[in-house]
Design an enzyme around this catalytic site. Structure first.
Site, PDB file in Angstrom:
ATOM      1  N   GLU A   1      25.879  -1.608 -54.404  1.00 37.76           N
ATOM      2  CA  GLU A   1      26.748  -1.974 -55.212  1.00 37.76           C
ATOM      3  C   GLU A   1      27.238  -0.236 -55.038  1.00 37.76           C
ATOM      4  OE1 GLU A   1      23.823  -4.097 -57.828  1.00 37.76           O
ATOM      5  OE2 GLU A   1      23.954  -2.034 -57.065  1.00 37.76           O
TER       6      GLU A   1
ATOM      7  N   PHE B   1      17.310  -7.348 -71.310  1.00 36.85           N
ATOM      8  CA  PHE B   1      17.647  -6.999 -70.284  1.00 36.85           C
ATOM      9  C   PHE B   1      19.425  -6.645 -69.237  1.00 36.85           C
ATOM     10  CE2 PHE B   1      16.671  -8.740 -65.774  1.00 36.85           C
ATOM     11  CZ  PHE B   1      15.703  -7.678 -65.020  1.00 36.85           C
ATOM     12  N   GLN B   2      18.982  -5.662 -68.554  1.00 37.37           N
ATOM     13  CA  GLN B   2      19.901  -4.719 -67.381  1.00 37.37           C
ATOM     14  C   GLN B   2      21.269  -5.569 -68.394  1.00 37.37           C
ATOM     15  OE1 GLN B   2      19.897  -7.792 -64.035  1.00 37.37           O
ATOM     16  NE2 GLN B   2      18.767  -6.280 -63.532  1.00 37.37           N
TER      17      GLN B   2
ATOM     18  N   LYS C   1      28.707 -13.133 -69.757  1.00 34.47           N
ATOM     19  CA  LYS C   1      27.783 -14.278 -68.950  1.00 34.47           C
ATOM     20  C   LYS C   1      28.804 -15.398 -70.204  1.00 34.47           C
ATOM     21  CE  LYS C   1      23.304 -16.439 -66.440  1.00 34.47           C
ATOM     22  NZ  LYS C   1      22.193 -16.400 -66.128  1.00 34.47           N
TER      23      LYS C   1
ATOM     24  N   MET D   1      28.434  22.630 -44.762  1.00 35.85           N
ATOM     25  CA  MET D   1      29.729  23.283 -45.483  1.00 35.85           C
ATOM     26  C   MET D   1      28.900  24.504 -46.729  1.00 35.85           C
ATOM     27  SD  MET D   1      32.447  24.478 -45.866  1.00 35.85           S
ATOM     28  CE  MET D   1      33.769  22.969 -45.209  1.00 35.85           C
TER      29      MET D   1
END
Length: 567
Positions: free
Chosen positions: A53, A115-116, A165, A469
């Protein structure tokens, strides 16, 4: 005409209203309804499945920077949504218009550690321009439309829309609408400030112009170029301002700041008027705030009043859209002449040229060769570090939206996703991502995205087997104690790229690189070039942390200092 649609259909209809043709994302349980609708409408909106993602958020960002449109990314709830955060923060720091659409658990499951489930609205509040959670189907269409309007208006930035959802499945009446017209911010432009600026410009003997990312965001390149010619002044830029003014123009002196040219740093320090346009005065630009442009009066032109007197105290400010402000100034200013000052700057450019070791393969040599082989017309994305600075210093950008890099946040892992987004938005351009080997490790899985979707980006890994760097700082300021910056390990980037379906070659000379790069362009396939350079190559010039920009030093200056100290 009104029609009954479910939430997922409304999301797609709203995206089409806004002219969205490409979305970057990764599916999951909570966002399945939207992805089902994407499948049904794949002929209308192209979805690019990224490998992570974070890659989707960087791709949306790169798409936005390269095209000037709003970039769009999607993710599911929980870890899918939180994986967008770094990309949203990157866009936020550089004022890039991105709309992120996430899905969450149903309304009845919110707040129950389902969940999630994650409060992504709360998580992203500090790194978005605005964000929403939609729990009512009746508010969905207006929220998405408002998100696009906010992302593009005023000082641009990312907006997140989280949709539960059950809303993606619920139905309601939907009526298509034309997108809101985005008007430039002009009402804040005050006549008093314009008059003060004109008086200061007409009184100046040694003016200097500093260009930032706001010039690109307002599409003001044409007005900038007219303004510079009218006031007859030298021009420098920030990392975000690349390409606004042509890199080959004699008036251009290069980047300002920590790794800016000596000419820009010394010239600004000697100027009597600094006109800062669309720049927020980052600490990497001004160095020591007390000594920055201490001889100069400062005019700041910016859309955001919060940036005025935040880091550097200025003498007058014009608040408003850069393009609108410059249009007014160009109309009202008389032609200025500063022949002696301009000659002094040209003499300075001759005295302080940019140099590097040409006897071996090096970062600057690679960038110059890419510039030559692409005839200055490629879109260049970068990761963050030495290679980023070399790409800013040695590729001569002739137009805006040609150099895409993470300026404010400094996000390692940004460039490859951004390159994919840029190529999707500008398929007719050669797109090259310049990466260090440390940065490539961050999101190298996006090579698989490029091969899966047949997106022909060229990945140039400037491989010095160290975190370049950070090592440079350790070498100069930490007694050569190279703590956790050495990357001599067993990872073979060529084999890795080939395993993900890309073509790849390792090169160790400029001749090998030239041949391989030509082959990469001609192949029109994802291609990785593993370019081996010396571990101790450094970015020059440099300003020590907290030092005055007028004290920029290079390798030659450092050697002289060591010799004097040894006497």
């Amino acid at each position: 005409m009104k029609q009954v649609l479910n939430g997922s259909e409304i999301v797609l209809e709203c995206l089409k209203e806004q002219g969205v043709d490409t979305v970057f994302g990764y599916p999951g349980g909570a966002i399945l309804n939207i992805y089902d609708e994407l499948y049904k409408q794949s002929d209308k909106i192209h979805h690019v499945l990224t490998s992570h993602e974070q890659g989707a958020s960087h791709a949306a960002d790169g798409y936005a920077r390269a095209t000037g449109k709003v970039g769009v990314c999607m993710a599911t709830s929980g870890p899918g949504a939180t994986n967008l955060v770094t990309g949203l923060a990157t866009a936020y720091m550089d004022s890039i218009p991105v709309v992120a659409i996430t899905a969450n658990v149903g309304v009845s499951l919110l707040g129950k550690d389902s969940f999630q489930e994650i409060d992504i609205k709360g998580v992203t509040m500090p790194v978005t321009k605005h964000n929403y959670i939609v729990k009512d189907i009746e508010k969905l269409a207006d929220t998405i439309r408002e998100a696009f309007q906010i992302a593009q208006s005023g000082r641009k930035g990312p907006v997140l829309v989280d949709i539960t959802k059950d809303v993606t499945a619920a139905k309601t009446y939907f009526e298509s609408m034309e997108p809101a017209v985005i008007h430039p911010v002009c009402e804040t432009i005050k006549e008093k400030s314009v008059k003060e600026a004109i008086e200061m410009i007409e009184e100046a003997k040694q003016p200097y112009v500093l260009l930032g990312g706001g010039c690109t965001l307002s599409d003001a390149s044409e007005q900038v170029r007219e303004f510079v010619k009218k006031i007859d002044a030298p021009v420098c830029d920030t990392l975000m301002g690349k390409g606004v003014f042509p890199g080959e123009d004699p008036a251009y002196t290069g980047m300002l700041g920590m790794h800016g040219t000596k000419t820009s740093n010394i010239g600004v320090s000697q100027s009597d008027l600094l006109i800062a346009i669309g720049t927020r005065f980052s600490d990497r630009v001004y160095g020591n705030a007390k000594t920055f442009a201490s001889r100069a009066k400062i005019i700041q032109i910016d859309i955001d009043p919060a940036e005025v007197n935040k880091n550097i105290l200025i003498d007058t400010a014009i608040i408003g859209d850069v393009k609108a402000v410059l249009t007014i100034l160009n109309r009202r200013l008389s032609q200025q002449h500063h022949e002696a000052w301009m000659q002094e700057i040209q003499d300075m450019k001759a005295k302080y040229p940019m140099t590097y070791h040409q006897e071996r393969l090096s970062g600057p040599g690679l960038i110059e060769k890419i510039y030559e082989l692409t005839e200055g017309d490629a879109i260049i994305t970068t990761e963050v570090g030495q290679h980023q600075m070399w790409a800013a210093q040695y590729y001569k950008y002739e137009r805006p939206r040609q150099f895409l890099t993470s300026g404010g946040l400094g996000t390692m892992g940004y460039g490859l996703g951004a390159a994919i987004g840029a190529k999707c938005g500008c398929p007719d351009k050669v797109v090259v991502n310049i990466a260090g080997d440390g940065c490539f490790r961050m999101n190298m899985n996006e090579i698989a995205t490029a091969t899966r979707s047949e997106i022909p980006v060229i990945e140039v890994v400037v491989n010095n087997h160290v975190l370049g760097m950070v090592r440079q700082w350790q070498n100069l300021f930490y007694g050569e104690r190279y703590s956790s910056t050495t990357l001599y390990d067993k990872v073979d980037f060529v084999k890795l790229a080939e395993a993900m379906g890309a073509k790849a070659k390792r090169v160790e000379t400029i001749e090998e690189f030239e041949a391989a790069f030509k082959e990469a362009v001609a192949s029109n396939e994802p291609y990785l070039l593993d370019c081996i350079i010396d571990s101790d190559d450094k970015v020059w010039p440099m300003v020590a942390p907290g030092g005055s920009i007028s004290d920029a030093f290079n390798e030659e200056d450092l050697e002289k200092q060591k010799q004097e100290e040894s006497k």
